[in-house]
Design an enzyme around this catalytic site. Sequence first.
Site, PDB file in Angstrom:
ATOM      1  N   GLU A  99       0.652  -1.385  -0.406  1.00  0.00           N
ATOM      2  CA  GLU A  99       0.106   0.111   0.230  1.00  0.00           C
ATOM      3  C   GLU A  99       0.617   1.378  -0.020  1.00  0.00           C
ATOM      4  OE1 GLU A  99      -3.272   1.895   3.346  1.00  0.00           O
ATOM      5  OE2 GLU A  99      -1.903   0.221   3.443  1.00  0.00           O
ATOM      6  N   TRP A 100       0.521   2.371  -0.730  1.00  0.00           N
ATOM      7  CA  TRP A 100       1.199   3.674  -0.514  1.00  0.00           C
ATOM      8  C   TRP A 100       0.564   4.449   0.259  1.00  0.00           C
ATOM      9  CZ3 TRP A 100       5.504   5.620  -2.631  1.00  0.00           C
ATOM     10  CH2 TRP A 100       4.912   7.201  -2.578  1.00  0.00           C
ATOM     11  N   LEU A 101       1.406   4.759   1.699  1.00  0.00           N
ATOM     12  CA  LEU A 101       0.997   5.429   2.416  1.00  0.00           C
ATOM     13  C   LEU A 101       2.327   6.618   2.039  1.00  0.00           C
ATOM     14  CD1 LEU A 101       1.183   3.651   4.940  1.00  0.00           C
ATOM     15  CD2 LEU A 101      -0.708   4.385   4.064  1.00  0.00           C
ATOM     16  N   ASP A 201      12.695  -4.560  14.214  1.00  0.00           N
ATOM     17  CA  ASP A 201      14.092  -3.918  13.770  1.00  0.00           C
ATOM     18  C   ASP A 201      13.726  -2.307  13.384  1.00  0.00           C
ATOM     19  OD1 ASP A 201      16.315  -3.317  12.551  1.00  0.00           O
ATOM     20  OD2 ASP A 201      15.569  -3.475   9.800  1.00  0.00           O
TER      21      ASP A 201
END
Length: 296
Positions: A99-101, A201
């Site tokens: 998904e592009w955020l 991480d």
Amino acid sequence: MPLAPALAAAIAQAIRAATGEVFAFASLQPVGGGCINQNLAATGQDGRRFFIKLNDADKAEMFAAEAAGLEALGATGAIRVPRALAHGTGPGQAWLVLEWLPLGGHGDAARLGRQLAALHLTQGEVFGWWRDNTIGATPQVNTPNRDWIAFYREERLGRQLRMAARNGARRALLDAGERLMAELPAFFPGHAPPPSLLHGDLWGGNHGFADGEPVLFDPAVYHGDREADLAMTELFGGFPETFYAAYREAWPLDAGYRTRRTLYNLYHVLNHFNLFGGGYGAQAGRMLGQLLAEIR
């Protein structure tokens, strides 16, 4: 920058399967950040955008593990993560579609602290995870274990030290590492952590804000001592005091954290030595000396 036609077709087909809508590439732009994958912003002819990671075909399992980690984090409802839409392999390359955020560097750090504490309250039955993954480009083995000290000794420090030996680490560092592993119980007086779900991480570059809402990404998920996540936030900076104050208010830390912080960050510094060499070996040696001095 164009993709090979067969690769573009495979990714477009996967996006269609995941979203139910036809996707046709209009543009691809490189996205900065990270040194392991090629990162791209893909825009479709209909204006939809996706984040695509590319790597060599033999990295397909790395992307599968990342997708599984994002799914596990997102399923908690504790904090936002980009949704993994699809992953697979094309001609000579592995790929992951996210998904592009609209990520930025500024937002509510206190909310991030509270949400991380909520994430850590999601707990498993054992330490480790149901599958292995990677920490950076290094394989991270997550064989389940009910004993946290044994898990951390074998699957974290032990594996990194064995890699360091193969990568030319000095004998003094390896000997100090062996002594430390033999003395690990000394760092856990009265501390029996539950198996919290960890990002794994969590340095400053693996979080951001979308419309002010905290977002975590690029995980190396497993169940472990929540202090390991907190420790890494302090290793390379990037988190303000309001983040820590909110976390401690939501779930106070044990007094022994100040010492175990170095113990947990040793794993990441050894990993950096194994990946990049350079001064990380000397840094790991100093950390080992500091830790051994605590129990003399």
